[in-house]
Design an enzyme around this catalytic site. Structure first.
Site, PDB file in Angstrom:
ATOM      1  CG  ASN A 104      88.428  24.915 -44.238  1.00  0.00           C
ATOM      2  OD1 ASN A 104      87.367  24.318 -44.119  1.00  0.00           O
ATOM      3  ND2 ASN A 104      89.550  24.315 -44.570  1.00  0.00           N
ATOM      4  CG  HIS A 130      87.858  28.940 -49.413  1.00  0.00           C
ATOM      5  ND1 HIS A 130      88.536  28.572 -48.269  1.00  0.00           N
ATOM      6  CD2 HIS A 130      88.126  27.956 -50.325  1.00  0.00           C
ATOM      7  CE1 HIS A 130      89.184  27.439 -48.481  1.00  0.00           C
ATOM      8  NE2 HIS A 130      88.952  27.036 -49.706  1.00  0.00           N
ATOM      9  CG  HIS A 206      93.354  27.901 -51.676  1.00  0.00           C
ATOM     10  ND1 HIS A 206      93.604  26.788 -52.457  1.00  0.00           N
ATOM     11  CD2 HIS A 206      92.284  27.579 -50.906  1.00  0.00           C
ATOM     12  CE1 HIS A 206      92.712  25.858 -52.182  1.00  0.00           C
ATOM     13  NE2 HIS A 206      91.896  26.307 -51.235  1.00  0.00           N
ATOM     14  CG  ASP A 276      89.543  19.141 -48.410  1.00  0.00           C
ATOM     15  OD1 ASP A 276      90.109  20.057 -47.788  1.00  0.00           O
ATOM     16  OD2 ASP A 276      88.633  19.339 -49.234  1.00  0.00           O
ATOM     17  CD  GLN A 313      91.550  21.835 -44.779  1.00  0.00           C
ATOM     18  OE1 GLN A 313      91.494  22.065 -43.566  1.00  0.00           O
ATOM     19  NE2 GLN A 313      90.671  21.071 -45.393  1.00  0.00           N
ATOM     20  CD  GLU A 340      93.855  25.394 -48.276  1.00  0.00           C
ATOM     21  OE1 GLU A 340      92.883  26.027 -47.838  1.00  0.00           O
ATOM     22  OE2 GLU A 340      93.723  24.333 -48.897  1.00  0.00           O
TER      23      GLU A 340
HETATM   24  C1  GLA Z   1      90.031  23.980 -49.533  1.00  0.00           C
HETATM   25  C2  GLA Z   1      88.889  23.143 -49.107  1.00  0.00           C
HETATM   26  C3  GLA Z   1      88.582  22.164 -50.193  1.00  0.00           C
HETATM   27  C4  GLA Z   1      88.287  22.903 -51.484  1.00  0.00           C
HETATM   28  C5  GLA Z   1      89.455  23.743 -51.865  1.00  0.00           C
HETATM   29  C6  GLA Z   1      89.156  24.578 -53.085  1.00  0.00           C
HETATM   30  O1  GLA Z   1      91.217  23.313 -49.461  1.00  0.00           O
HETATM   31  O2  GLA Z   1      89.099  22.494 -47.897  1.00  0.00           O
HETATM   32  O3  GLA Z   1      87.514  21.364 -49.825  1.00  0.00           O
HETATM   33  O4  GLA Z   1      87.174  23.708 -51.319  1.00  0.00           O
HETATM   34  O5  GLA Z   1      89.792  24.590 -50.799  1.00  0.00           O
HETATM   35  O6  GLA Z   1      88.674  23.866 -54.159  1.00  0.00           O
END
Ligand code: GLA
Length: 394
Positions: A104, A130, A206, A276, A313, A340
């Protein structure tokens, strides 16, 4: 005589447990070569029930998960590519990867630790996302070792040592993740990490899920329940404000089983572009507990996520853009979701959040489990009834 039978029973139980553990098979094959010439391997785990999981050494990645539906028909329920070149291409959005050193966002890619300022790559304007650009944990090739152990089960342990300063993070970090597949269709991920200098660590997997099968048009008819009464609101760049707020009365209320698509439109014009968000799990004990239940009424497949992490997440695949994945299938906008398990985003800069700092005298540990099953006939009946009355489904 009675004693004889008792010993027989004991022997039978012992034999069954030995057999069931040994019955997960492991096959190793080539997954291709990275652009820089590194060999990448693929490990295929299969249990007695036929569940198959594929893991690649690039990014310690889950590339395939084949599980049965309510009629026993198998489908691959996770997004990915057929070989390593897909994962190195622009269409890869962290599909199935291990994400870190810090998953994140880190605000503006900056943090201060033990009086020193650190600057990380900005790869998600204006933030760090990330773990960085070139050598984040999803992009490096990990070492793999097969595990066949009575106690821990059967699977693969991936390990990687990230040198001091890699992607701007302090400390030499040795990470390992043991993936095991159980006979009752669970993928168990045991993470551990050690450092020689204090450093932030926040690891997650992920994987993108569509329980109707990867490449199915949408995930908006799936139903989701999150064991979270609260979430961490964010600013325009998806950095938490530091507050923790209740989900009650908002689109983020998944405290009861709810269709993902029920209220997602309301989030279309927000910075998140859909779901998100980091949810604050009710379980803050550090023990492994249920965090999320995802259910596809059509196929009857169910995924539960269990974790010892304080947050999860929920990302509704808002950036999926119709790219072609495994077998040429298209991954449409919102055709898969990620759950996540993690510490909260930008924890390294927010004092009130559970700490992500790993010190040399400690060991980072995390357990997250993806558990697959199918809706039992009674639950299915309930689902159908509630579908007739959409208001109850919200
Ligand atoms: C996470 C982030 C998103 C995006 C994805 C990958 O979940 O929170 O905003 O970056 O990864 O695309």
């Amino acid at each position: 005589m009675k004693r004889f039978f008792t010993s027989l029973t004991v022997l039978a139980i012992l034999a069954t447990s030995t057999v069931s553990k040994a019955d997960v098979s492991i096959e190793k094959s080539s997954f291709g070569q990275t652009k820089s010439g590194d060999e990448v391997d693929l490990y295929t785990l299969k249990n007695e029930a036929g569940m198959t999981v594929c893991l690649s050494t690039r990014g310690a990645t889950i590339t395939q998960i084949h599980v049965p539906d309510k009629d026993g028909k198998f489908a691959d329920v996770t997004l990915g590519f057929d070989d390593v070149s897909g994962y190195e291409g622009e269409d890869n959005q962290y599909f199935g990867n291990t994400t870190g050193r810090v998953c994140n966002r880190i605000a503006l890619g900056k943090f201060t630790l033990d009086g020193e300022d650190y600057e990380l790559a900005i790869n998600n304007e204006p933030n760090h996302l990330h773990g960085g650009k070139d050598r984040s944990l999803d992009k490096v090739v990990w070492k793999a070792e097969e595990v066949r152990d009575e106690k821990t089960g059967t699977g693969v342990t991936f390990s990687y040592t990230s040198p001091d300063g890699e992607e701007g993070y302090p400390g030499k970090l040795s990470v390992s993740i043991r993936y095991t597949l159980t006979e009752d269709n669970k993928i168990r991920m045991n993470y551990s990490a050690k450092t020689d200098k204090a450093t932030p660590v926040n690891l997650t997997n992920h994987a993108y899920f569509n329980l109707g099968g990867a490449g199915s048009e949408t995930v908006l008819n799936h139903q989701l329940k999150l064991e979270a009464d609260k979430y961490t609101p964010t600013d325009e760049t998806l950095i938490p404000t530091g507050k923790i707020e209740s989900v009650e009365g908002t689109e983020l209320d998944f405290t009861k089983m709810k269709k993902i698509g029920a209220r997602i439109k309301k989030l279309d014009d927000t910075a998140a572009l859909g779901y998100d968000h980091n949810f604050v799990l009710n379980n803050q004990t550090g023990k492994v507990k249920l965090a999320a239940t995802l259910r596809d009424p059509e196929s009857g497949r169910v995924l539960t996520v269990l974790t010892d992490q304080p947050g999860i997440q929920f990302y509704s695949g808002n950036f999926l853009k119709g790219q072609k994945g495994k077998g040429g299938k298209e991954y449409a906008h919102r055709s898969a979701i990620c759950l996540e398990a993690q510490h909260y985003p930008n924890s390294v800069n927010i004092e009130g959040f559970p700490s992500t700092i790993l010190k040399p005298d400690a060991t980072y540990q995390q357990i997250t489990v993806y558990s697959f099953s199918v809706v039992k006939p009674k639950e299915e009946g309930e689902t159908k009834t509630s579908e007739k009355k959409p208001s109850e489904n919200k």
